[in-house]
Design a protein around this motif. Sequence first.
Motif, mmCIF file in Angstrom:
data_model
loop_
_atom_site.group_PDB
_atom_site.id
_atom_site.type_symbol
_atom_site.label_atom_id
_atom_site.label_comp_id
_atom_site.label_asym_id
_atom_site.label_seq_id
_atom_site.Cartn_x
_atom_site.Cartn_y
_atom_site.Cartn_z
ATOM 1 N N ALA A 81 0.655 -0.928 0.269
ATOM 2 C CA ALA A 81 0.663 0.200 -0.531
ATOM 3 C C ALA A 81 0.687 1.114 -0.073
ATOM 4 O O ALA A 81 0.430 2.405 1.031
ATOM 5 C CB ALA A 81 -1.057 -0.419 0.642
ATOM 6 N N LEU A 82 1.959 1.671 -0.898
ATOM 7 C CA LEU A 82 3.003 2.404 -0.697
ATOM 8 C C LEU A 82 2.001 3.817 -1.295
ATOM 9 O O LEU A 82 1.114 3.511 -2.603
ATOM 10 C CB LEU A 82 3.952 2.183 -1.584
ATOM 11 C CG LEU A 82 4.886 1.286 -0.831
ATOM 12 C CD1 LEU A 82 5.981 0.616 -1.786
ATOM 13 C CD2 LEU A 82 5.511 2.046 0.501
ATOM 14 N N PHE A 83 2.004 4.537 -1.531
ATOM 15 C CA PHE A 83 1.374 5.537 -2.019
ATOM 16 C C PHE A 83 1.590 5.722 -3.766
ATOM 17 O O PHE A 83 2.952 6.097 -3.911
ATOM 18 C CB PHE A 83 1.071 6.992 -1.551
ATOM 19 C CG PHE A 83 0.748 7.150 -0.039
ATOM 20 C CD1 PHE A 83 -0.511 6.396 0.265
ATOM 21 C CD2 PHE A 83 1.423 7.416 0.978
ATOM 22 C CE1 PHE A 83 -1.338 6.069 1.496
ATOM 23 C CE2 PHE A 83 0.999 7.385 2.508
ATOM 24 C CZ PHE A 83 -0.280 6.350 2.826
ATOM 25 N N PRO A 84 1.365 5.685 -4.857
ATOM 26 C CA PRO A 84 1.632 6.062 -6.034
ATOM 27 C C PRO A 84 2.004 6.843 -6.321
ATOM 28 O O PRO A 84 3.029 7.299 -7.221
ATOM 29 C CB PRO A 84 0.663 4.739 -6.606
ATOM 30 C CG PRO A 84 -1.288 5.530 -5.778
ATOM 31 C CD PRO A 84 -0.534 5.019 -4.258
ATOM 32 N N HIS A 85 1.347 8.120 -5.760
ATOM 33 C CA HIS A 85 1.003 9.697 -6.026
ATOM 34 C C HIS A 85 2.820 9.702 -5.599
ATOM 35 O O HIS A 85 2.503 11.341 -6.020
ATOM 36 C CB HIS A 85 -0.058 10.014 -6.177
ATOM 37 C CG HIS A 85 -0.575 10.529 -5.272
ATOM 38 N ND1 HIS A 85 -0.137 9.507 -4.223
ATOM 39 C CD2 HIS A 85 -1.148 11.318 -4.313
ATOM 40 C CE1 HIS A 85 -1.091 9.287 -2.891
ATOM 41 N NE2 HIS A 85 -1.023 10.993 -2.751
ATOM 42 N N MET A 86 3.075 9.354 -4.801
ATOM 43 C CA MET A 86 4.839 9.762 -3.488
ATOM 44 C C MET A 86 5.292 9.108 -4.202
ATOM 45 O O MET A 86 5.486 7.990 -4.501
ATOM 46 C CB MET A 86 4.324 9.364 -1.965
ATOM 47 C CG MET A 86 2.907 10.467 -2.114
ATOM 48 S SD MET A 86 2.869 11.088 -0.351
ATOM 49 C CE MET A 86 0.503 11.538 -0.215
ATOM 50 N N PRO A 113 6.785 4.478 -6.273
ATOM 51 C CA PRO A 113 6.769 3.052 -6.335
ATOM 52 C C PRO A 113 6.537 2.026 -7.249
ATOM 53 O O PRO A 113 7.546 1.635 -7.223
ATOM 54 C CB PRO A 113 5.378 2.848 -4.866
ATOM 55 C CG PRO A 113 5.784 4.336 -4.709
ATOM 56 C CD PRO A 113 6.142 5.190 -5.666
ATOM 57 N N ALA A 114 5.900 2.832 -8.312
ATOM 58 C CA ALA A 114 5.448 1.804 -9.260
ATOM 59 C C ALA A 114 7.385 1.148 -9.905
ATOM 60 O O ALA A 114 7.223 0.115 -10.691
ATOM 61 C CB ALA A 114 4.842 2.100 -10.444
ATOM 62 N N GLN A 172 10.441 -2.322 -2.581
ATOM 63 C CA GLN A 172 8.311 -1.903 -2.535
ATOM 64 C C GLN A 172 8.621 -2.941 -1.086
ATOM 65 O O GLN A 172 8.033 -1.904 -0.817
ATOM 66 C CB GLN A 172 7.536 -2.671 -2.948
ATOM 67 C CG GLN A 172 7.724 -1.811 -4.470
ATOM 68 C CD GLN A 172 6.430 -1.937 -5.596
ATOM 69 O OE1 GLN A 172 4.861 -2.310 -4.890
ATOM 70 N NE2 GLN A 172 6.679 -2.094 -6.632
ATOM 71 N N PHE A 204 5.917 9.807 5.694
ATOM 72 C CA PHE A 204 4.388 10.760 5.288
ATOM 73 C C PHE A 204 4.015 10.581 6.713
ATOM 74 O O PHE A 204 2.821 11.577 7.357
ATOM 75 C CB PHE A 204 3.279 9.540 4.454
ATOM 76 C CG PHE A 204 2.070 10.256 4.378
ATOM 77 C CD1 PHE A 204 1.311 10.667 3.594
ATOM 78 C CD2 PHE A 204 1.415 9.915 5.330
ATOM 79 C CE1 PHE A 204 0.307 11.229 3.586
ATOM 80 C CE2 PHE A 204 -0.535 9.770 5.207
ATOM 81 C CZ PHE A 204 -0.778 11.033 4.711
ATOM 82 N N ARG A 246 8.828 3.533 5.846
ATOM 83 C CA ARG A 246 8.063 4.642 5.937
ATOM 84 C C ARG A 246 7.071 4.095 7.525
ATOM 85 O O ARG A 246 6.609 3.841 8.162
ATOM 86 C CB ARG A 246 6.787 3.324 4.706
ATOM 87 C CG ARG A 246 5.388 4.761 5.372
ATOM 88 C CD ARG A 246 4.406 4.701 4.069
ATOM 89 N NE ARG A 246 3.654 3.994 3.821
ATOM 90 C CZ ARG A 246 2.415 3.178 3.439
ATOM 91 N NH1 ARG A 246 2.691 4.213 2.336
ATOM 92 N NH2 ARG A 246 1.745 1.998 3.264
#
Lengths: 270, 354
Positions: B87-92, B133-134, B141, B100, B148
């Motif tokens: 569940a890594l934030f994909p937009h960060m 992350p991607a 990851q 975070f 995190r």
Amino acid sequence: MSGGVRHYPGFAAIAALCLAILYLPLGVVAVYSFNASTSITAWGGFSWRWYIDVFQGPEAPRFRAAAWNSVTIAFLAASVATAIAVAAAVAMVRSGRFRGKSATFALISLPLMVPEIVTAVATLIFFSTIGLTPGYLTILIAHITFCIPFAYLPVAARLSGIDPAFEAAARDLYASRGQAFRLILLPLLAPGIVSGWLLAFIISLDDFIITNFVKGAGMETLPTAIFGSVKQGIKPNIMAISTMLLAVSILFVTLSWLAGRTGRRAAAPS
Amino acid sequence: MAEAAVVVRDAVKLYGGVVALDGVSLSIRDNEFFTLLGPSGCGKTTLLRLIAGFERLTSGAIALHGQDIADLPPDRRPVNTVFQHYALFPHMTVLDNVAFGLKMRGVGLAERRRRAGEMLEMVHLSGFAGRFPAQLSGGQQQRVALARALAPGPRVLLLDEPLSALDLKLRQAMRVELKTLQEETGITFIFVTHDQEEALTMSDRIAVMSAGRLQQVGAPREIYEEPVNRFVADFIGETNLVPVEVGAVAGGLAPVALPGGAVLQLAAAPGSEGRHHVSIRPERLRLAPSGAGQLSARVERIIYKGTDLQLVARMAGGGELHVRIQNTARADLPPPGAEVGLVLGEGAARLLAD
């Protein structure tokens, strides 16, 4: 399946017929909007004269006012409808099961299924019952209402593809509910929101039936203005304005599709 | 004994009419690597989500370092979670992901960048701060997810099957790394898995769960060597369950009759007379000539497994027995169809409650 439906007998003929019925009239209108002659049937050479006529001819002020109404109403209706759609989608997709969930979904998508003329009559009766004078405001309220399902569907589709673990992770890392929504869910939802807004915008921009019922005297949007002109006979300038409206529609629908598509690719788990 | 980090008392969780947790009580010590182990649907993930605050207890209590946390939302519990699919934030970026939790706690920009950088260094990903992350592999990851969750400095770290998405080699390497990390940081790890080998390798203590209940809590050796019931014996490692007849219990011991007639004296609880099962681990059985040993059987087939061989034999009464033989002894193996005797080593058989 190799070949698939293409190999059914008569496929090509039926496909060609359908495409012709759907798109030939649009093509004729688009081509004849560049006609140099005043006739709507005889080709007199290429010209921009009817486009110039739309902006500078005798009917230009009327069209300009109608276009302004159309665009501002579409902008406001799409924005309000999308905000409501996002709230509805979060409630529907994220709240698990609750009593009346199916009924709620049916209610949200009702405007997609009810004949538009019925909604138009009902809306008109509603406004006159509560004593609201037909005008800009009544058009806006009606447009917000029927735009909600169009904005809802892309937003809900996008949301159901977002793993709830993202919001859980944010909460776990000390984000409040509001922060988790604003910093995590909203950015991930953005492609669905853009797609839904564009779709709602174009649905509002193109609407004729409901608008015609609730607009009141002297108030025009682009579709009602075009209809008004056509009643006095089809002139080539109507073809020019229709072609422009068609171009805007195609552009927005394409953008909406692209927004939904790129978003899906970015959100796919690696 | 060290202070308890997490105490769960009579935890019950119902989903509609379905019982997910059926009265679980346990105490997890400070600085402990504690594993919740069980098959899917046993309630282990539910228990983890209750400690994290993603679910509310139907009844019971949860305390963290003495403080009752059952009614606190997740953002007010000083525990952090490594999620199954990260569940890594994909937009960060990686750095923003790691920072975070610190940001939400109001740590200033410079300070949180510094601490997030330290965390990335700890998981050997310093060069990846600016990536998304991607753009990372599954193993990377996984490390970011760890960094995190550790960045805000939790006293208890929850890990929800974090290795299940990795391939075998990486999974084995990460086991060692996780254990080292836990020892270095001194943080209490609560680790959920369905993989018994993972649990045995890393844990200080293991809680085996089934059907929403705790079956046994103990050190890996205890769980493996002294399973309290049939479920634990069968779930942890491989075992032979042999039906036996238990005689009168006296002084904690009872005569236990094996199929074929041999009688062993085994530890037994009062009142456990009658038909039961003993567990015999395949590596505790030794081949002997026909007629020797406490059990006799006919060899059915031999399965080649690389480091060892598995001999499958059938007892006279019909039951199947698995015997593990080290690959070095290959030359003396009896052929399929041969009658053999089986010798039980000291303490090889253990009488089980059902």
